[in-house]
Design a protein around this motif. Structure first.
Motif, PDB file in Angstrom:
ATOM      1  N   GLN A   1       1.864   1.408 -10.471  1.00 24.59           N
ATOM      2  CA  GLN A   1       0.887   1.638 -11.532  1.00 24.59           C
ATOM      3  C   GLN A   1       1.184   0.735 -12.736  1.00 24.59           C
ATOM      4  O   GLN A   1       0.275   0.166 -13.344  1.00 24.59           O
ATOM      5  CB  GLN A   1       0.918   3.115 -11.949  1.00 24.59           C
ATOM      6  CG  GLN A   1       0.505   4.077 -10.845  1.00 24.59           C
ATOM      7  CD  GLN A   1      -0.928   3.898 -10.401  1.00 24.59           C
ATOM      8  OE1 GLN A   1      -1.837   3.884 -11.232  1.00 24.59           O
ATOM      9  NE2 GLN A   1      -1.158   3.752  -9.106  1.00 24.59           N
TER      10      GLN A   1
ATOM     11  N   GLU B   1      -7.277   2.700   0.593  1.00 23.97           N
ATOM     12  CA  GLU B   1      -6.922   4.026   1.120  1.00 23.97           C
ATOM     13  C   GLU B   1      -8.096   4.645   1.866  1.00 23.97           C
ATOM     14  O   GLU B   1      -7.908   5.282   2.910  1.00 23.97           O
ATOM     15  CB  GLU B   1      -6.465   4.931  -0.018  1.00 23.97           C
ATOM     16  CG  GLU B   1      -5.115   4.535  -0.590  1.00 23.97           C
ATOM     17  CD  GLU B   1      -4.598   5.520  -1.616  1.00 23.97           C
ATOM     18  OE1 GLU B   1      -3.378   5.698  -1.696  1.00 23.97           O
ATOM     19  OE2 GLU B   1      -5.425   6.113  -2.340  1.00 23.97           O
ATOM     20  N   ALA B   2      -9.305   4.474   1.350  1.00 23.09           N
ATOM     21  CA  ALA B   2     -10.495   5.000   2.019  1.00 23.09           C
ATOM     22  C   ALA B   2     -10.696   4.338   3.372  1.00 23.09           C
ATOM     23  O   ALA B   2     -11.036   4.997   4.375  1.00 23.09           O
ATOM     24  CB  ALA B   2     -11.728   4.803   1.137  1.00 23.09           C
TER      25      ALA B   2
ATOM     26  N   HIS C   1       1.064   4.965  -5.078  1.00 24.18           N
ATOM     27  CA  HIS C   1       1.155   6.139  -5.943  1.00 24.18           C
ATOM     28  C   HIS C   1       2.494   6.245  -6.658  1.00 24.18           C
ATOM     29  O   HIS C   1       2.840   7.307  -7.178  1.00 24.18           O
ATOM     30  CB  HIS C   1       0.874   7.410  -5.126  1.00 24.18           C
ATOM     31  CG  HIS C   1      -0.518   7.427  -4.561  1.00 24.18           C
ATOM     32  ND1 HIS C   1      -1.634   7.621  -5.346  1.00 24.18           N
ATOM     33  CD2 HIS C   1      -0.978   7.233  -3.299  1.00 24.18           C
ATOM     34  CE1 HIS C   1      -2.718   7.569  -4.587  1.00 24.18           C
ATOM     35  NE2 HIS C   1      -2.352   7.320  -3.344  1.00 24.18           N
TER      36      HIS C   1
ATOM     37  N   ARG D   1       0.813  -1.219   0.000  1.00 23.86           N
ATOM     38  CA  ARG D   1       0.000   0.000   0.000  1.00 23.86           C
ATOM     39  C   ARG D   1       0.847   1.269   0.000  1.00 23.86           C
ATOM     40  O   ARG D   1       0.408   2.303  -0.514  1.00 23.86           O
ATOM     41  CB  ARG D   1      -0.968  -0.013   1.185  1.00 23.86           C
ATOM     42  CG  ARG D   1      -0.308  -0.026   2.548  1.00 23.86           C
ATOM     43  CD  ARG D   1      -1.355  -0.150   3.648  1.00 23.86           C
ATOM     44  NE  ARG D   1      -1.921  -1.483   3.702  1.00 23.86           N
ATOM     45  CZ  ARG D   1      -3.005  -1.796   4.397  1.00 23.86           C
ATOM     46  NH1 ARG D   1      -3.662  -0.876   5.067  1.00 23.86           N
ATOM     47  NH2 ARG D   1      -3.443  -3.039   4.409  1.00 23.86           N
TER      48      ARG D   1
ATOM     49  N   SER E   1      -9.541   0.196  -8.561  1.00 24.13           N
ATOM     50  CA  SER E   1     -10.495   0.610  -7.520  1.00 24.13           C
ATOM     51  C   SER E   1     -10.139   0.008  -6.163  1.00 24.13           C
ATOM     52  O   SER E   1     -10.559   0.519  -5.127  1.00 24.13           O
ATOM     53  CB  SER E   1     -11.917   0.209  -7.918  1.00 24.13           C
ATOM     54  OG  SER E   1     -12.047  -1.201  -7.981  1.00 24.13           O
TER      55      SER E   1
ATOM     56  N   VAL F   1      -7.194   0.010  -4.882  1.00 19.19           N
ATOM     57  CA  VAL F   1      -6.318   1.010  -4.276  1.00 19.19           C
ATOM     58  C   VAL F   1      -7.156   2.065  -3.568  1.00 19.19           C
ATOM     59  O   VAL F   1      -6.896   2.425  -2.409  1.00 19.19           O
ATOM     60  CB  VAL F   1      -5.410   1.662  -5.348  1.00 19.19           C
ATOM     61  CG1 VAL F   1      -4.658   2.849  -4.761  1.00 19.19           C
ATOM     62  CG2 VAL F   1      -4.445   0.633  -5.914  1.00 19.19           C
ATOM     63  N   TRP F   2      -8.174   2.567  -4.274  1.00 16.33           N
ATOM     64  CA  TRP F   2      -9.054   3.584  -3.673  1.00 16.33           C
ATOM     65  C   TRP F   2      -9.736   3.040  -2.416  1.00 16.33           C
ATOM     66  O   TRP F   2      -9.804   3.716  -1.387  1.00 16.33           O
ATOM     67  CB  TRP F   2     -10.123   3.999  -4.685  1.00 16.33           C
ATOM     68  CG  TRP F   2     -11.164   4.894  -4.087  1.00 16.33           C
ATOM     69  CD1 TRP F   2     -11.114   6.245  -3.922  1.00 16.33           C
ATOM     70  CD2 TRP F   2     -12.423   4.466  -3.511  1.00 16.33           C
ATOM     71  NE1 TRP F   2     -12.256   6.688  -3.292  1.00 16.33           N
ATOM     72  CE2 TRP F   2     -13.072   5.622  -3.022  1.00 16.33           C
ATOM     73  CE3 TRP F   2     -13.040   3.225  -3.363  1.00 16.33           C
ATOM     74  CZ2 TRP F   2     -14.323   5.576  -2.423  1.00 16.33           C
ATOM     75  CZ3 TRP F   2     -14.278   3.173  -2.744  1.00 16.33           C
ATOM     76  CH2 TRP F   2     -14.912   4.332  -2.286  1.00 16.33           C
ATOM     77  N   TYR F   3     -10.219   1.805  -2.473  1.00 15.89           N
ATOM     78  CA  TYR F   3     -10.945   1.200  -1.353  1.00 15.89           C
ATOM     79  C   TYR F   3     -10.049   1.052  -0.127  1.00 15.89           C
ATOM     80  O   TYR F   3     -10.450   1.394   0.995  1.00 15.89           O
ATOM     81  CB  TYR F   3     -11.484  -0.158  -1.786  1.00 15.89           C
ATOM     82  CG  TYR F   3     -12.175  -0.935  -0.695  1.00 15.89           C
ATOM     83  CD1 TYR F   3     -13.450  -0.602  -0.273  1.00 15.89           C
ATOM     84  CD2 TYR F   3     -11.531  -2.015  -0.079  1.00 15.89           C
ATOM     85  CE1 TYR F   3     -14.090  -1.318   0.733  1.00 15.89           C
ATOM     86  CE2 TYR F   3     -12.157  -2.743   0.918  1.00 15.89           C
ATOM     87  CZ  TYR F   3     -13.437  -2.394   1.320  1.00 15.89           C
ATOM     88  OH  TYR F   3     -14.049  -3.101   2.320  1.00 15.89           O
TER      89      TYR F   3
END
Length: 332
Positions: A274, A316-317, A269, A265, A310, A312-314
């Motif tokens: 990526q 981090e959220a 970025h 994690r 998505s 990654v977004w989950y």
């Protein structure tokens, strides 16, 4: 000569930890046993230290080899082992008092068991704290498949003591050149095991180092190797796992894919991560779908199937939400 137990210790750049590891074993020598130190071309004083320990104890032998990595060091130690049972111990960890006696008692009481398992006591070096994971299965006996199904810990090969004939009869060896080789080893080994017995207490201390160890310096290779490990396990599943067990086994090894996110994690970025996601987007999405066909309520599987980015977004959220909750709790 006859040996009941072989303890195999791969050694590489652990000058400050090695003596504690070996002494934790020599302080409790028991029965007919040997200690095999595998110097993996360590560039510090470790090779000399290994030889000095071998001069002090007849039960200690040393293998010196060019640096080839943890897996080959373990494999070479296994080739040299004479014991009926084998225990892999990492050279920056140590055994708790009476650990070896506990293992010998278990070997005598359950001679038909393939694997003895123990929870590991974690030692957080940076804060000098210990942690024991609670277990409701102390003293229980399972088939390897049932052990996996009960969500008992399977990572870290050091937690297990193995019957050597079981390892050799199943041609088990560690895969060279990959990180997280224990994830491959543990899933295959446990699926093949007929009997696993969980010891009644922790006997092994696992050091979480503040710096310098492989696990404390996770890089992008970790993500690639976790997917490689999953591919190896899928190949094993297609060749060796009974068709009736394949959904079970696929679900068990799904953690290799999820770990390629969770372990990395801090790399989310970076351009390297990526690129990794672009390269394995189809593979990860396909595996998400495979899991949904088995258990349709797994959120990470849905996100992987829809779009691996998505995930990654989950994650981090989730992390941000936990921080907010902690702040609110502190204010109360």
């Amino acid at each position: 000569c006859y040996m009941e137990l072989s303890i195999i210790i791969p050694v590489y750049r652990v000058e400050q930890y090695l003596n504690q590891c070996i002494q934790s074993i020599t302080d409790q020598l028991y029965g007919d046993m040997e200690i095999i130190l595998v110097d993996d071309g360590s560039p510090d004083r470790c090779p000399q230290m290994c030889d000095e320990w071998a001069e002090k104890f007849n039960c200690i032998s040393v293998i010196h080899q060019q640096n080839q990595g943890l897996s080959i060091a373990r494999n070479n130690g296994l080739e040299a082992a004479k014991g009926d049972y084998v225990w892999f111990v990492d050279s920056d960890d140590w055994l708790l008092p009476n650990a070896i006696a506990d293992v010998f008692f278990a070997m005598e009481e359950y001679p038909d068991v393939d694997i003895f398992s123990s929870l590991m006591r974690k030692y957080y070096e940076l804060v000098d704290k210990y942690e024991d994971r609670q277990c409701k299965y102390y003293g229980c006996r399972f088939s390897g498949k049932s052990y996996m199904g009960h969500h008992c810990p399977k990572g870290a090969s050091q937690r297990f003591v193995y019957k050597r004939s079981f390892i050799n009869n199943n041609a088990l060896r560690f895969y060279p050149g990959v990180l997280h080789e224990d994830g491959i080893w543990g899933n295959i080994m446990l699926y093949l095991a007929k009997d696993v017995y969980i010891l009644n207490r922790p006997i092994y201390v696992y050091r979480l180092r503040s710096e310098g160890s492989i696990m404390s310096n996770i890089k992008i290779k970790s993500a690639y190797d976790l997917i490689t490990g999953h591919e190896i396990l899928v190949d094993f599943m297609n060749k060796k796992v009974a068709k009736s067990d394949r959904n079970f086994f696929r679900y068990q090894i799904f953690e290799m894919v999820t770990s390629s996110f969770l372990f990395c994690r801090h790399l989310f970025h970076t351009s390297e991560y990526q690129i990794f996601l672009y390269e394995y987007k189809k593979y990860i999405s396909r595996e998400g779908l495979n899991i949904l066909l088995i258990k349709p309520y797994i959120i990470l599987a849905w996100l992987m199937y829809i779009n691996p980015f998505s995930v990654v977004w989950y994650i981090e959220a989730q992390s941000k939400m936990k921080k907010v909750i902690k702040k609110l709790i502190r204010k109360r």
